[in-house]
Design a protein around this motif. Structure first.
Motif, PDB file in Angstrom:
ATOM      1  N   LEU A 265     -40.619 -44.553  -5.888  1.00 41.67           N
ATOM      2  CA  LEU A 265     -40.471 -44.535  -7.344  1.00 41.67           C
ATOM      3  C   LEU A 265     -39.904 -43.203  -7.840  1.00 41.67           C
ATOM      4  CD1 LEU A 265     -43.796 -46.306  -8.402  1.00 41.67           C
ATOM      5  CD2 LEU A 265     -41.492 -47.279  -8.284  1.00 41.67           C
ATOM      6  N   LYS A 266     -40.263 -42.121  -7.188  1.00 38.63           N
ATOM      7  CA  LYS A 266     -39.716 -40.814  -7.583  1.00 38.63           C
ATOM      8  C   LYS A 266     -38.222 -40.735  -7.287  1.00 38.63           C
ATOM      9  CE  LYS A 266     -40.842 -35.925  -7.592  1.00 38.63           C
ATOM     10  NZ  LYS A 266     -41.198 -35.955  -9.022  1.00 38.63           N
ATOM     11  N   PHE A 271     -39.904 -40.908 -11.325  1.00 35.31           N
ATOM     12  CA  PHE A 271     -41.274 -40.895 -11.860  1.00 35.31           C
ATOM     13  C   PHE A 271     -41.898 -39.525 -11.632  1.00 35.31           C
ATOM     14  CE2 PHE A 271     -42.994 -45.503 -12.223  1.00 35.31           C
ATOM     15  CZ  PHE A 271     -41.844 -45.879 -12.886  1.00 35.31           C
ATOM     16  N   ASN A 272     -42.796 -39.136 -12.560  1.00 35.90           N
ATOM     17  CA  ASN A 272     -43.559 -37.897 -12.404  1.00 35.90           C
ATOM     18  C   ASN A 272     -45.050 -38.205 -12.480  1.00 35.90           C
ATOM     19  OD1 ASN A 272     -44.190 -38.222 -15.131  1.00 35.90           O
ATOM     20  ND2 ASN A 272     -42.516 -36.896 -15.795  1.00 35.90           N
ATOM     21  N   GLN A 275     -46.203 -40.733 -15.212  1.00 33.88           N
ATOM     22  CA  GLN A 275     -45.797 -42.123 -14.965  1.00 33.88           C
ATOM     23  C   GLN A 275     -46.543 -42.715 -13.771  1.00 33.88           C
ATOM     24  OE1 GLN A 275     -41.689 -40.823 -14.864  1.00 33.88           O
ATOM     25  NE2 GLN A 275     -41.144 -42.238 -16.511  1.00 33.88           N
ATOM     26  N   PHE A 276     -46.787 -41.882 -12.750  1.00 37.88           N
ATOM     27  CA  PHE A 276     -47.625 -42.343 -11.648  1.00 37.88           C
ATOM     28  C   PHE A 276     -49.008 -42.740 -12.170  1.00 37.88           C
ATOM     29  CE2 PHE A 276     -45.141 -39.441  -8.569  1.00 37.88           C
ATOM     30  CZ  PHE A 276     -44.243 -40.457  -8.294  1.00 37.88           C
ATOM     31  N   SER A 328     -37.058 -49.550 -14.224  1.00 36.24           N
ATOM     32  CA  SER A 328     -38.300 -48.769 -14.223  1.00 36.24           C
ATOM     33  C   SER A 328     -39.496 -49.544 -14.761  1.00 36.24           C
ATOM     34  CB  SER A 328     -38.111 -47.490 -15.034  1.00 36.24           C
ATOM     35  OG  SER A 328     -37.746 -47.786 -16.368  1.00 36.24           O
ATOM     36  N   TYR A 332     -44.353 -51.652 -13.221  1.00 38.75           N
ATOM     37  CA  TYR A 332     -45.512 -51.905 -14.086  1.00 38.75           C
ATOM     38  C   TYR A 332     -45.870 -53.395 -14.083  1.00 38.75           C
ATOM     39  CZ  TYR A 332     -44.531 -47.216 -15.843  1.00 38.75           C
ATOM     40  OH  TYR A 332     -44.310 -45.866 -15.941  1.00 38.75           O
TER      41      TYR A 332
END
Length: 440
Positions: A265-266, A271-272, A275-276, A328, A332
């Motif tokens: 995801l990064k 993602f940071n 978001q994680f 993105s 989710y």
């Protein structure tokens, strides 16, 4: 006795919640800290992926020995005594990053975390399951196992939610404090369960006598598990054999997901930490709802074996959707599917617990968890190179989520194998004969 059991369960649930809270709240920050220490300023770093894989492998190798050992010793020396060891050791790695997160402190954390996790990783949950099996009748055990996993999922949600609003430094400071509180709470309030010494008469009883030990050995060695203990349990129960196979492939897939997803995801969507945390909160809420509300209903309607198959099927779909994420928002959406995929381990643990009597619950839970530890050794050897390769510029074809797709395939193998698990529940005893150790 019933009041003691109820009080013990409530205090056990609080112990598990506090421990899991302290462990889970640091997960969203670890990826960023690792990347900053090893590959500052980059969103893709093969070295970080390999280091994470090496750590999982070393933890799995050590846990393969330590988990059955602690489970077996808890049958003899008590659940609470053995719980104190992982609860104490888990504090120290958190303290290091609570003090500093610079490069050399990260490496100190990495080494200490690896050593401590050999003793701590999964053992609190393993011993908690044995504790539940001591005080809960068989017909209610699966539901309580689900509640225990739901408590852990609730801690997962609360931990990640708190991380969302804390700085990185504060996150590790709070985690260390909560870990200390968990230790003190357990020491003060958790009662030792009373384990009946006789075996259940329900089902088939098989006694496996191990090779006679030398008479000059210390009394402690009577309680040490050997590979023969694991073979005895599996050899005399086809149900336990198939449950062990399912456990292996399911845990291979699970570790593959854990070691690959955040780096994927990064690299793909940048993602940071926040978001994680958001993603893990959604997954944790879905898991809590599933285990606390849905599982008690579904296990009564379907039984553990069918519910296990349902959980494995949805786990496959869950990871497959991650692997083909094209935007993105897709991760989710995939996290929501975990509401139906979280049943796997509670069902497996419940099925395994019914294969032995009340005085060997620690042993069987330790053996199943030890098999999962072996899977933790194998999985990084497969998924770390796959993840690093397909996230790099040298991938043989463009499929960044190929490693996750392979994890989904492992869950599919476990799903097929789950149909071989029988609903019959023989009671097996693989224990040392006391006569083998008697002095002349």
């Amino acid at each position: 006795m019933e009041n003691l059991s109820n009080n013990g369960l409530s205090h056990l649930f609080m112990t598990v919640f506090l421990h899991c809270f302290s462990i889970f709240m640091v997960i969203p920050s670890i990826t960023d800290i690792t990347m900053s220490a090893i590959c500052p300023g980059k969103d893709e770093c093969s070295i970080a992926i390999y280091l994470t894989g090496i750590q999982h492998t070393l933890i799995g190798l050590g846990s393969l020995i330590i988990m059955p050992l602690l489970g077996n010793l808890s049958d003899t020396h008590g659940r609470k005594v053995m719980l104190m060891l992982p609860l104490t050791l888990s504090i120290f790695p958190l303290v290091i990053l609570a003090y500093s997160r610079t490069k050399y402190y990260f490496y100190a954390y990495y080494v200490l975390k690896t050593l401590v996790a050999i003793v701590c990783e999964g053992n609190v949950h393993c011993l908690a399951l044995a504790y539940v099996a001591d005080v809960v009748p068989e017909n209610h055990r699966a539901s309580v196992f689900g509640v225990l996993s739901g408590i852990a999922s609730s801690a997962f949600v609360c931990g990640n939610l708190s991380t969302r609003f804390l700085s990185v430094a504060s996150t590790f400071q709070v985690a260390a404090i909560v870990a200390i509180i968990a230790l003190v709470y357990t020491r003060m309030f958790l009662p030792e369960p009373l384990i009946k010494d006789q075996m259940s008469t329900k089902g088939i009883e098989t006694i496996c006598l191990l090779e006679k030990a030398p008479k000059n050995k210390v009394q402690l060695f009577k309680t040490l598990p050997s590979f023969n203990d694991v073979l005895c349990l599996i050899r005399n129960s086809s149900t336990l054999l198939h449950a062990a196979i399912v456990s292996f492939f399911a845990h291979v897939a699970h570790v593959g997901l854990d070691s690959s997803l955040l780096y994927f995801l990064k690299a793909q969507f940048h993602f940071n930490k926040n978001q994680f945390a958001d993603l893990l909160i959604i997954s944790g809420i879905a898991g809590s709802i599933s285990q606390l509300l849905l599982m008690p209903i579904l296990v009564s309607a379907l039984g553990e074996e069918k519910l296990l198959s349902v959980g494995l099927l949805f786990s496959c779909f869950h990871i497959l959707l991650y692997s083909i994420a094209w935007s993105s928002w897709v991760p989710y959406a995939s996290a929501l599917i975990s509401v139906m995929s979280i049943f796997v381990m509670p069902c497996l643990k419940s099925i395994a617990s019914k294969q032995v009597g009340p005085n060997e619950q620690g042993k069987v839970q330790g053996c199943i968890t030890g098999i999962c530890s072996f899977a933790s050794v194998v999985s990084p050897l497969i998924f770390s190179p796959l993840t690093a390769l397909f996230l790099s510029d040298h991938a043989p074809f463009h499929f960044p989520g190929f490693g996750l797709a392979c994890a989904a395939f492992a869950f599919m193998i476990a799903f097929i194998e789950s149909f071989m698990i029988s609903s019959a529940c023989p009671v097996i005893s693989c224990r040392l004969s006391n006569s083998d150790f008697e002095e002349p």
